[in-house]
Scaffold this active site. Structure first.
Site, short mmCIF file in Angstrom:
data_model
loop_
_atom_site.label_atom_id
_atom_site.label_comp_id
_atom_site.label_asym_id
_atom_site.label_seq_id
_atom_site.Cartn_x
_atom_site.Cartn_y
_atom_site.Cartn_z
CG HIS A 1 -2.27 9.32 -0.79
ND1 HIS A 1 -2.06 9.01 0.65
CD2 HIS A 1 -1.20 8.68 -1.15
CE1 HIS A 1 -1.20 8.85 1.09
NE2 HIS A 1 -0.07 8.65 -0.04
CG ASP B 1 -2.19 -0.84 0.52
OD1 ASP B 1 -2.35 -1.48 0.22
OD2 ASP B 1 -2.62 -1.15 2.00
#
Length: 877
Positions: free
Chosen positions: A371, A96
């Site tokens: 992000h 991740d």
């Protein structure tokens, strides 16, 4: 060219395999972290066991160097990865994209020590486009992110392992402290203290039921004689009293019941007139797309999900390629997401509902703009139905879809109308207000209404239409024959109000509070809330988080000895420092040294506390104004009340408190009753006619119970706890006999012919049945009574319990043996079962999602272990 791609979980690996050719790529799962600090003394390597710092797992004197080990449960995973890398030409770390994922990747590289090129690939959604792009846009592992995560891990270890022994010594065993956990507990305790000290105030107003042209509506009284009636906003939410600066009689009027009732009888006979009509139009913009914390809050409000359950479902949605990465504090949306959302608006709702301009949202300063917010993966904005999602996963996805699409929808337009009525004259003139609301244009409400799971239904609920009024209109006095063109006052009711103590936090409101204060990070909230419940600091009452007396005592110690550590501003500053380390703007070593060894550091404060803190004093919880002379303390066996008895003696008595008694619900009378009851002494209820022994009502450390016979008789006397809901004052001789006669036979099982009986055990009332030499115990529910539960109900409970003794899932038959492969819930967690082999599921694997191939891998690995053990035994012989 063969490339090894390593991700965290089997589900994620399985999804990525769909987008990469099998002949050129091998995808494996690390099952989370493969290295960590030692979790117990057993995991400390032999060569450092004698070192002073070994227990901490951090070399304090050597620049806070962490001691990393590969836990035994991860050794098979490491071996599999080493075997895989031996045939690879390149290693791709595809964990991740957050600090945790960066850290997992760094540990993988350190342990595997590859002699082939290493590439870090990052993506925030698992789609073909995202994976292909990530393969070509690789980078190096970001050491700053790794250091930030490592610093967080060390901080948490230093706090937990250094302060927890102080809690064990001064309060009770098995407690724990945590860098963010302790602040969360303090937030809950402070709110509960406000509830304890809250003094309710009473105020009254009037509500009129009115009508015009066939439309019913309500109005509320706001003024009397030109003075505004007190309302909830005038009272301090912490004390329940009027706020400072508000004077009764001048600024506000506090009506009592007598005055309100008299007005309710008088005003219907007065002529009412419309004094004013005010209308205003407002627009409302859609909410920002979900970040981790807002998703947790809304899922709790709308779907009733806990934070941990929300994150677990979101994790699966992400790993299956349905949503973008779910641990994010950025509200940023990519261009493809915005385009997809705008197209979905036009396709589903029409162009009138599309906002003219692209709507973008700014994030908090700590958010990583690279992000994205949590949104449906890809550019097509597929619906729940398109993806075939059902159950809670489908509902959570639908929530994310609606929130995302709503960001690009037009503003809602709302018209608010207030009509003001006056009745009477002079000092007795009363003013009422009726409020109306009309949705002029629903805009984004068509897709998403915060707090509502059905936007279409909520639109109806939100609208409160009023008839049209003109200033100067009057009503005729209440009675028959009033024309429809005149408004009527149909009824007036006096309404009493009492100020309420501040509401307890729910998971949603606690997450919101932590985020507002900058405490922790959204990705940690679910684990924090789980931890404080497991440690006995908090229990759930409905959706409310109720702090326990243990939380109060622990908070006493933390505030006294570690005031900075539980200060919300200091904790927020720690998060800022970790952000600085992640950006490469701060060196972690000086920060850790100051935090742990400085003048106000953890180590010196713990040493001082060990010497100076009085356990009895620090565990005391007292509220003299509310509880009088009674105090609560937390001891080794839990909370107890201490105070005087009514017999006039100077002695201080004690009594254990019920586990479900909340500090905020405790009163002087309640503490007094518990203390008096526990110190009554034994009560002989009568002589048992068959046993010829006394039936005695007694009280012990675990509550009241019935005993047959005296304490000094031969052998241990029979004892039975009082059934739930039965208090000592309810027990007479007849009831005492029934209780002491337990267990009682209910009847015979229709299939086995064996007896079914009911009794009270260590964990409460139950029914049981013996089948094939083994007992099935089934706990009674709250609505059941152990003294009169019937055969049909007992059979129902036993059947439910026996159903639990069956596998949760049957995956199918094993391809080699043809025997079933089953998934069970065990005492130590979920496991897969096949013939005589049981294999525990690994981190990240669940009963609901495990596939047959994964189950076979687990069983094969367990079988190999068994084989090795047999060989070793053979050599020894």
């Amino acid at each position: 060219m063969k490339r090894l791609v390593v991700v965290e979980s089997p589900t994620k690996a399985r999804t990525i395999r769909n987008f990469l050719p099998r002949d050129g790529y091998q995808i494996e799962a690390s099952m989370g972290h493969i290295r960590d600090l030692p979790a117990s003394a057993k995991e400390i390597p032999k060569d450092v066991k004698g070192e002073d710092w070994a227990r901490l797992g951090v070399k304090i004197e050597d620049g806070f160097e962490p001691l990393y080990i590969v836990p035994s449960r991860k050794k098979d995973v490491v071996k599999q990865l080493r075997d895989a890398i031996s045939d690879a030409d390149e290693l791709y770390i595809a964990t991740d994209e957050d600090r945790e994922g960066e850290s997992i990747g760094w540990h993988l590289v350190k342990v595997l020590d590859p002699d082939i090129p290493v590439r870090r690939m990052v993506f925030h959604e698992i789609t073909n486009e995202a994976i292909q792009r990530a393969l070509t846009e690789t980078r190096d592992i970001d050491i700053d992110l790794v250091e930030a995560q490592e610093t967080r891990r060390i901080l948490d270890r230093l706090v937990g392992y250094t302060i927890s022994p102080l809690l064990w010594r001064k309060i009770k065993p098995k407690l724990s402290a945590g860098r963010v956990q302790s602040v969360a507990v303090r937030v809950l305790v402070m709110r509960e203290k406000e509830r304890v000290t809250f003094v309710p105030s009473e105020y009254w107003d009037l509500k009129a039921q009115m009508s015009k042209s066939g439309l019913d509506f309500e109005s509320e009284m706001t003024h009397l004689g030109g003075v505004r009636l007190a309302s909830g906003r005038d009272f301090d939410p912490d004390t329940g009293r009027l706020k400072d600066g508000i004077t009764e009689g001048e600024d506000v009027l506090l009506m009592d019941e007598i005055q309100a009732t008299a007005l309710a009888e008088q005003l219907p006979a007065e002529t009412w007139r419309v004094a004013d009509v005010k209308t205003r139009d407002r627009t409302k913009s859609p909410y920002a797309p979900f970040i981790t914390s807002t998703l947790q809050q809304e899922a709790n409000r709308k779907l009733g999900l806990s934070s941990s359950r929300t994150m677990s479902i979101a994790q699966k949605l992400y790993e299956n390629g349905h949503i973008t990465y779910m641990r994010t504090d950025s509200t940023n949306l990519s261009k493809e997401a915005i385009q997809g959302a705008r197209k979905a608006v036009v396709d589903r709702y029409g162009s009138d509902y599309l906002n003219d301009d692209v709507r973008e949202y700014s994030s908090a300063k700590s958010a990583q703009e690279a992000h994205e917010a949590i949104r449906p993966a890809g550019s097509e904005m597929k619906t729940r139905k398109d993806l075939g999602l059902s159950g809670m996963a489908g509902r959570l996805y639908d929530l994310i879809w609606k929130r995302t699409v709503a960001t690009q929808m037009a503003e809602a337009k709302i018209r608010y109308t207030n009509v003001y009525f006056e009745a009477g004259e002079g000092d007795e003139a009363a003013r009422f207000r009726a409020s109306g609301k009309e949705i002029v244009f629903p805009g984004f409400f068509r897709a998403y209404v915060e707090g509502s799971d059905d936007p279409e239904a909520d639109l109806e609920d939100r609208e409160r239409p009023l008839p049209s009024f003109n200033v100067g209109e009057t009503s005729e006095p209440s009675g028959d024959g009033a024309p429809d063109s005149v408004f009527n006052v149909d009824d007036i009711e006096p309404i009493g109000h009492e100020t309420k103590p501040p509401s307890r936090y729910t998971e949603a409101t606690l997450v919101k509070k932590l985020e507002e204060e900058g405490i922790g990070r959204p990705s940690t909230y679910a684990s924090i809330i789980d931890t404080i419940q497991k440690r006995g600091y908090v229990r759930k009452e409905g959706s409310a988080l109720v702090p326990t007396f243990t939380a109060f005592a622990t908070n006493n110690l933390m505030e006294k000895q570690f005031e900075r550590l539980v200060d919300t501003h200091f904790t927020a500053e720690m998060e800022d420092a970790l952000d600085d380390i992640a950006r490469g703007a701060q060196d972690p070593d000086p920060y850790l040294k100051s935090f742990y060894l400085g003048d106000e550091g953890i180590e010196p404060r713990v040493e001082k506390g060990m010497d100076e803190i009085d356990p009895k004093q620090i565990s005391e919880i007292s509220f003299p104004k509310q509880w009088g002379d009674y105090v609560v303390r937390v001891g080794k066996y839990g909370p107890y009340v201490e105070g005087p008895l009514e017999d006039g003696s100077d002695d201080t008595a004690t009594a254990s408190l019920p586990e479900d008694l909340a500090p905020g619900d405790t009163s002087k009378d309640k503490l007094k009753d518990i203390l008096e009851e526990a110190n009554k002494g034994d009560q002989v209820l009568g002589i048992h006619p068959e046993a010829d022994m006394p039936v005695i009502l007694k009280s012990g450390p675990y509550g009241p119970y019935i005993q047959l016979g005296d304490d000094d008789q031969k052998g241990k006397p029979k004892r039975v706890s009082l059934p739930p809901g039965v208090s000592p004052e309810d027990v007479d001789f007849e009831l005492g006999k029934k209780i002491i006669n337990l267990p009682r036979v209910i009847g015979e099982h229709p299939e086995t012919g064996k007896e079914i009986d009911a009794a009270i055990g260590r964990y409460g009332p139950y029914v049981r049945h013996k089948k094939k030499g083994k007992f099935t115990y089934a706990s009674l529910k709250d609505s059941d009574n152990v003294l009169d539960v019937g055969l049909d109900r007992a059979l129902e409970l036993i059947e439910e319990k026996e159903a639990k003794n069956k596998p949760q899932r049957v995956l199918g038959d094993h391809p080699e043996t043809g025997e079933p492969v089953e998934l069970w819930k065990g005492r130590y967690g979920p496991y897969v079962k096949h013939k005589g082999t049981n294999a525990s599921l690994k981190d990240g694997q669940t009963i609901e999602d495990l596939e047959m191939d994964e189950a076979i891998e687990l069983l094969d690995a367990k079988s190999k272990k068994k084989g090795k053990k047999k060989k070793k035994k053979g050599k020894k012989a």
